[in-house]
Design an enzyme around this catalytic site. Structure first.
Site, PDB file in Angstrom:
ATOM      1  N   ASP A  53       0.877  -1.275  -0.083  1.00  0.00           N
ATOM      2  CA  ASP A  53      -0.095  -0.012   0.039  1.00  0.00           C
ATOM      3  C   ASP A  53       0.784   1.147   0.065  1.00  0.00           C
ATOM      4  O   ASP A  53       1.724   1.638   0.972  1.00  0.00           O
ATOM      5  CB  ASP A  53      -0.896   0.033   1.107  1.00  0.00           C
ATOM      6  CG  ASP A  53      -1.893   1.104   0.991  1.00  0.00           C
ATOM      7  OD1 ASP A  53      -2.352   1.496   0.163  1.00  0.00           O
ATOM      8  OD2 ASP A  53      -2.558   1.268   2.140  1.00  0.00           O
ATOM      9  N   ASP A  65      -2.768   2.481  -6.143  1.00  0.00           N
ATOM     10  CA  ASP A  65      -1.926   2.471  -5.154  1.00  0.00           C
ATOM     11  C   ASP A  65      -1.719   1.254  -4.302  1.00  0.00           C
ATOM     12  O   ASP A  65      -0.873   1.382  -3.024  1.00  0.00           O
ATOM     13  CB  ASP A  65      -2.233   3.943  -4.210  1.00  0.00           C
ATOM     14  CG  ASP A  65      -3.360   3.958  -3.516  1.00  0.00           C
ATOM     15  OD1 ASP A  65      -4.162   3.048  -3.808  1.00  0.00           O
ATOM     16  OD2 ASP A  65      -3.470   4.686  -2.586  1.00  0.00           O
ATOM     17  N   GLU A  66      -2.353   0.168  -4.477  1.00  0.00           N
ATOM     18  CA  GLU A  66      -2.270  -0.948  -3.587  1.00  0.00           C
ATOM     19  C   GLU A  66      -2.582  -1.991  -4.501  1.00  0.00           C
ATOM     20  O   GLU A  66      -3.453  -2.168  -5.496  1.00  0.00           O
ATOM     21  CB  GLU A  66      -3.158  -0.850  -2.439  1.00  0.00           C
ATOM     22  CG  GLU A  66      -4.580  -0.761  -2.705  1.00  0.00           C
ATOM     23  CD  GLU A  66      -5.718  -0.845  -1.299  1.00  0.00           C
ATOM     24  OE1 GLU A  66      -5.387  -1.726  -0.554  1.00  0.00           O
ATOM     25  OE2 GLU A  66      -6.646  -0.136  -1.362  1.00  0.00           O
TER      26      GLU A  66
END
Length: 371
Positions: free
Chosen positions: A22, A116-117
């Protein structure tokens, strides 16, 4: 439970090795990276005026209570020195592609959740490293070197635990939950940390004597179903650290959306419409991130008795833009008013995406950061 512990997290045969990576305050961190004048200052990505919503906040801004999905005007009240930047999704996508390329150097089993993860299954890694913890550290080092950004990682034997772990030592941290430790780790957490348990849900649980994972585990499935309906099965498994979902590489995205659990139950029509505007603003940003087009808009409400009701409308053409997306959401809400009970959660999705089967949409709902 940190990466420097010597016990081998891969000692138990037959278990998966899962990493959840993350990025730390991704959008805001990219803005701070690209503009040195922003470094060390409170930054928010999103619209600064009108019905603008914070899409992301730097850690400097978070110290003032600024969170994603927060109305921008409220964020400015909490942090008068807050600096707003408009989203640059083309840049965020480019950086995300760099990061995913790093992931795929170690495993083909990568399941992105957003820009983003992502989850990674490294049970059999491409470089023959063997240790999920070592791979997570190498990935974090490469992300820092190649993008100038930091990432946090969680390492465990299933997705639920890996995601909990990645949030444990943020920012720029790592946490490892080894075989045999999952139930104990979950037992010590407040139930508010469980995905899908919002403020009101946590309050209801507290009234029932449930404040931690250990408290939740003491309740049998009959009790949970009586009080939480269809949510009970998830709660029962979560309290035991159980998650059998595989990492699904190249999983086709069937929908894009978001949902928000309210701080206080809402029944008034005008308040529901205002909340819908804020959710739609965030969700449309995600749609733009993914450059997606879809034909079906679905509105979801969860009432105070945990019953869930959805309404959907499909078009013969792709939704033309944000204005039409928002209007369809409001039309669906009007069809549901007046509500039989106050609502504690609202969600909005776009499905029947381009290139997918419109008859079998699968929800890909992200829980918005809550106030």
């Amino acid at each position: 439970m940190h990466a420097d512990e010597t016990e081998d997290e891969d000692a138990a045969p037959g278990l998966r090795k899962i990493i959840h990576v993350d990025m730390d305050a991704f959008f805001a961190s990219v803005e701070q990276r690209d503009d040195p004048d922003l470094r060390g200052k409170p930054v928010a990505v999103g619209g600064a005026t009108g019905r603008g919503v914070v899409a992301a906040a730097s850690y400097e801004a978070r110290k003032f209570g600024v969170r994603s999905a927060m109305p921008s005007l409220r964020a400015q009240q909490l942090c008068p020195g807050l600096i707003f930047r408009k989203p640059r999704f083309d840049v965020y996508r480019e950086v995300s592609q760099q990061i995913r390329a790093i992931f795929r150097d170690y495993t083909p089993h990568v399941e992105p959740l957003s820009l983003d993860e992502a989850y990674l299954d490294v049970t059999e890694d491409l470089k023959g490293i063997g240790s999920a913890t070592r791979i997570a550290e190498l990935i974090r080092q490469r992300i820092r070197k190649e993008t100038g950004l930091t990432a946090s990682a969680g390492v465990s034997y299933n997705k639920f635990l890996a995601k909990l772990a990645s949030d444990q030592n943020k920012p720029d941290g790592i946490c490892v939950i080894r075989p045999g430790q999952g139930a104990g780790f979950v037992a010590g957490l407040p139930v508010r940390r469980f995905h899908g348990v919002g403020p009101r849900g946590a309050e209801k649980m507290a009234r029932l004597g449930i404040e931690t994972g250990a408290d939740l585990r003491e309740k049998d499935i009959a009790f949970l179903k009586a009080n939480f309906g269809s949510f009970a099965d998830y709660l029962y498994r979560a309290a035991r650290g159980i998650d059998l979902r595989p990492v699904r590489a190249n999983r086709p995205r069937k929908s894009l959306g978001g949902e928000r659990t309210f701080m206080g139950d809402i029944s008034a029509g005008h308040a529901l419409h205002e909340t819908l505007d804020r959710i739609a603003d965030i969700v449309w940003g995600r749609i733009e991130e993914a450059e997606a087009r879809g034909r079906t808009v679905t509105l979801k409400l969860r009432f105070t008795d945990f019953r869930i009701v959805t309404r959907a409308r499909s078009l013969p053409h792709f939704v033309s833009g944000k204005a039409e997306f928002v209007k369809l959401g409001h039309d669906l809400l009007d069809e549901m008013l007046p509500l039989p009970l106050p609502a504690r959660l609202m969600g909005l999705t776009l499905s029947a995406l381009e290139g997918e089967d419109a008859e079998k949409p699968q929800k890909d709902m992200a829980q918005l950061s809550l106030l």
